[in-house]
Motif scaffolding. Structure first.
Motif, short mmCIF file in Angstrom:
data_model
loop_
_atom_site.label_atom_id
_atom_site.label_comp_id
_atom_site.label_asym_id
_atom_site.label_seq_id
_atom_site.Cartn_x
_atom_site.Cartn_y
_atom_site.Cartn_z
N LEU A 119 0.84 -1.20 0.00
CA LEU A 119 0.00 0.00 0.00
C LEU A 119 0.87 1.25 0.00
N MET A 120 0.47 2.25 -0.77
CA MET A 120 1.12 3.55 -0.74
C MET A 120 0.39 4.46 0.23
N ILE A 121 1.12 5.39 0.81
CA ILE A 121 0.54 6.34 1.76
C ILE A 121 0.45 7.72 1.12
N GLY A 122 -0.74 8.33 1.24
CA GLY A 122 -0.92 9.72 0.81
C GLY A 122 -1.24 10.58 2.02
N GLN A 123 -0.89 11.85 1.93
CA GLN A 123 -1.12 12.76 3.06
C GLN A 123 -1.87 14.01 2.63
N VAL A 124 -2.81 14.44 3.49
CA VAL A 124 -3.36 15.79 3.42
C VAL A 124 -2.94 16.47 4.72
N ILE A 125 -2.18 17.54 4.60
CA ILE A 125 -1.68 18.26 5.77
C ILE A 125 -2.59 19.44 6.07
N LEU A 126 -3.14 19.45 7.28
CA LEU A 126 -4.00 20.54 7.73
C LEU A 126 -3.21 21.44 8.69
N GLU A 127 -3.31 22.76 8.48
CA GLU A 127 -2.58 23.70 9.33
C GLU A 127 -3.54 24.68 10.00
N ASN B 135 0.85 9.19 -9.42
CA ASN B 135 -0.22 10.02 -9.97
C ASN B 135 -1.57 9.68 -9.37
N SER B 136 -1.83 8.39 -9.20
CA SER B 136 -3.11 7.98 -8.61
C SER B 136 -3.25 8.51 -7.19
N VAL B 137 -2.21 8.34 -6.39
CA VAL B 137 -2.26 8.78 -5.00
C VAL B 137 -2.44 10.28 -4.93
N ASN B 138 -1.69 11.03 -5.72
CA ASN B 138 -1.80 12.49 -5.68
C ASN B 138 -3.19 12.96 -6.07
N THR B 139 -3.76 12.35 -7.09
CA THR B 139 -5.12 12.71 -7.52
C THR B 139 -6.13 12.45 -6.41
N MET B 140 -6.02 11.30 -5.77
CA MET B 140 -6.95 10.94 -4.70
C MET B 140 -6.79 11.83 -3.48
N MET B 141 -5.55 12.17 -3.15
CA MET B 141 -5.33 13.02 -1.98
C MET B 141 -5.82 14.44 -2.21
N GLU B 142 -5.69 14.93 -3.44
CA GLU B 142 -6.19 16.27 -3.74
C GLU B 142 -7.70 16.32 -3.62
N ALA B 143 -8.38 15.23 -4.00
CA ALA B 143 -9.83 15.18 -3.85
C ALA B 143 -10.22 15.19 -2.37
N VAL B 144 -9.51 14.42 -1.56
CA VAL B 144 -9.78 14.40 -0.12
C VAL B 144 -9.48 15.77 0.49
N GLY B 145 -8.36 16.37 0.05
CA GLY B 145 -7.99 17.69 0.56
C GLY B 145 -9.03 18.74 0.26
N GLU B 146 -9.59 18.69 -0.94
CA GLU B 146 -10.63 19.66 -1.31
C GLU B 146 -11.86 19.50 -0.41
N THR B 147 -12.21 18.26 -0.09
CA THR B 147 -13.34 18.01 0.79
C THR B 147 -13.08 18.52 2.21
N LEU B 148 -11.88 18.27 2.70
CA LEU B 148 -11.53 18.74 4.05
C LEU B 148 -11.54 20.27 4.12
N ALA C 93 -11.98 9.52 -2.08
CA ALA C 93 -10.71 9.18 -2.71
C ALA C 93 -10.93 8.21 -3.87
N ASN C 94 -11.72 7.18 -3.65
CA ASN C 94 -11.96 6.17 -4.69
C ASN C 94 -12.75 6.72 -5.87
N THR C 95 -13.63 7.67 -5.60
CA THR C 95 -14.39 8.29 -6.69
C THR C 95 -13.48 9.09 -7.61
N ALA C 96 -12.40 9.60 -7.04
CA ALA C 96 -11.45 10.40 -7.83
C ALA C 96 -10.63 9.55 -8.79
N ARG C 97 -10.58 8.24 -8.55
CA ARG C 97 -9.76 7.36 -9.39
C ARG C 97 -10.52 6.05 -9.65
N PRO C 98 -11.65 6.12 -10.36
CA PRO C 98 -12.48 4.92 -10.56
C PRO C 98 -11.78 3.80 -11.32
#
Length: 422
Positions: free
Chosen positions: A107-115, A180-193, A138-143
């Motif tokens: 498994l790869m790890i992605g991060q959204v950093i909140l400040e 690329n997959s991880v970055n796309t998914m993390m950006e979608a999660v970040g936008e939601t947060l 996250a999964n919706t961002a990379r079907p």
């Protein structure tokens, strides 16, 4: 009015003319660059401001027996002794029964950093209550990844400071490296947060510290297979164990110890079109996981056998990126016969263990320079202009010199040629 064309917008040929007109290269150097532009159409797709292909030599390591499967290993390196040493280490281990590997997860790890967090505990509780929602986002961002059986698996929230939180997602990227997959998914999660949870997002990106993509390779070698130049295998085994202990205790030694391991690992990853820089970074971080930098391998004695083990993160893939478009990478994949990322990870870790065995065995017996010098002298012979059979002849002459250098090599080459003329 003439429109200004940026360097990257110019056709390949005009980029070279620009360098020539700016006196950055000469006419002869332009011609030399042109001979190294093997496929400038492909080069333009792979890198920015492409001018040529900078080539490194590729060799082959044999003797690999990993989990019962024989493998041929392409290695790209400019260091003469790497492949020779690797062949030697792999042969000893194969004779002893080969490598046994283990992979618990990939498994790869992605991060959204909140400040700018005011109440970290409250934010953490809020995010934990919506873990399933974040996984779905996250999964919706990379079907396409989910369709192949991959996707986000779990969420973890870590408080880095009173005002700083990391929201981690573990993602199954299947057979790809997955950046690329991880970055796309993390950006979608970040936008939601940011929009729904009203949090300040500093960044959304993958981590190359792939602690949930660990691979382990081990071997067991009878003492008799380590006998060398009148030195008993048992004695060498004990010395290797001591050298291994030293790499656990002393960071100064551990860095060189691990550099030798990565000599082999990097060479294979380059040949297979993988991001060797990411693996390097993750490996060195893992070597420091308990607060001190240590060797990535451990050697011990069990009964009459030397037992070795290596364990490190291996975020690699067999599809995607340059892997699917660089001709030599495709040939190398075919040569190796590897079908999955897990199989490749098992092999690469085994390459690191074989490289380490060869290096430690040399260090505690005849010394590292004996094996290195023959290959280094060959490079010196080529450097001073030796060609064809002259290379071997000059290399032999230089072995008898106490301090062979460019001056000595040039002198010996001239003497060799005069003798040949006579």
């Amino acid at each position: 009015m003439t429109k200004f064309i940026k360097f990257y917008q110019k056709k390949w040929h005009y980029r070279l003319i620009t360098l020539l007109n700016d006196d950055l290269i000469s006419d002869d150097e332009k011609t030399e660059i042109e001979t190294h532009a093997l496929n400038h159409e492909l080069g333009d797709q792979i890198t920015e401001n492409y001018i040529a292909d900078f080539t490194l030599p590729e060799g082959i390591a044999f003797n690999y027996l990993v989990d019962g499967k024989k493998m041929t290993v392409p290695m790209v390196t400019e260091e003469p002794s790497v492949i020779a040493a690797n062949n030697n280490g792999a042969k000893i281990i194969a004779t002893a029964g080969g490598f046994t590997t283990k992979i618990e997860s990939r498994l790869m790890i992605g991060q959204v950093i909140l400040e700018n967090i005011d109440d970290a505990d409250n934010v953490i509780n809020q995010i934990n209550e919506h873990q399933l929602d974040l996984i779905k986002i996250a999964n919706t961002a990379r079907p396409s990844l989910v369709k192949r059986g991959g996707g986000a698996r779990w969420v973890r929230v870590r408080k880095l400071a009173a005002d700083l939180i990391s929201v981690d997602l573990a993602i199954d990227v299947q057979e790809a490296m997955g950046a690329n997959s991880v970055n796309t998914m993390m950006e979608a999660v970040g936008e939601t947060l940011q929009t729904q949870f009203k949090q300040d997002v500093l960044m959304s990106i993958l981590s190359n510290y792939a602690t949930d993509s660990l691979v382990e390779s081990s071997c067991s070698i009878p003492f008799t297979l380590l006998d060398s130049a009148g030195i008993s295998g048992e004695h060498i085994a004990k010395k290797i164990v001591s050298a291994s202990r030293l790499a656990q205790l002393d960071p100064y030694r551990a860095v060189t110890h691990n550099k030798g391991i990565m000599n082999g690992i990097d060479a294979v990853l380059i040949a297979l079109g993988n991001d060797w820089r990411a693996v390097e970074a993750g490996a060195h971080a893992y070597a420091s996981k308990d607060g001190q930098y240590r060797g990535l391998t451990k050697w011990s004695i069990v009964s009459d056998n030397l037992v070795g083990i290596i364990k490190l993160p291996m975020p690699i893939g067999v599809v995607g990126g340059s892997i699917d478009i660089v001709p030599m990478v495709k040939i190398n994949k075919k040569m190796m016969g590897i079908k999955s990322a897990k199989e490749l990870a098992s092999l690469v870790a085994s390459v690191g263990l074989a490289q380490n065995l060869a290096a430690l065995k040399a260090l505690v017996s005849e010394g590292i320079q004996k094996g290195h010098m023959g290959l280094q002298l060959k490079s010196l012979a080529v450097k001073v202009g030796a060609v064809d059979e002259e290379v071997a002849q000059l290399t032999e002459l230089l072995k008898n010199e106490n301090r062979p250098d460019t001056e000595v090599a040039t002198k010996k080459l001239n003497e060799l040629r005069k003798k040949g003329d006579n």
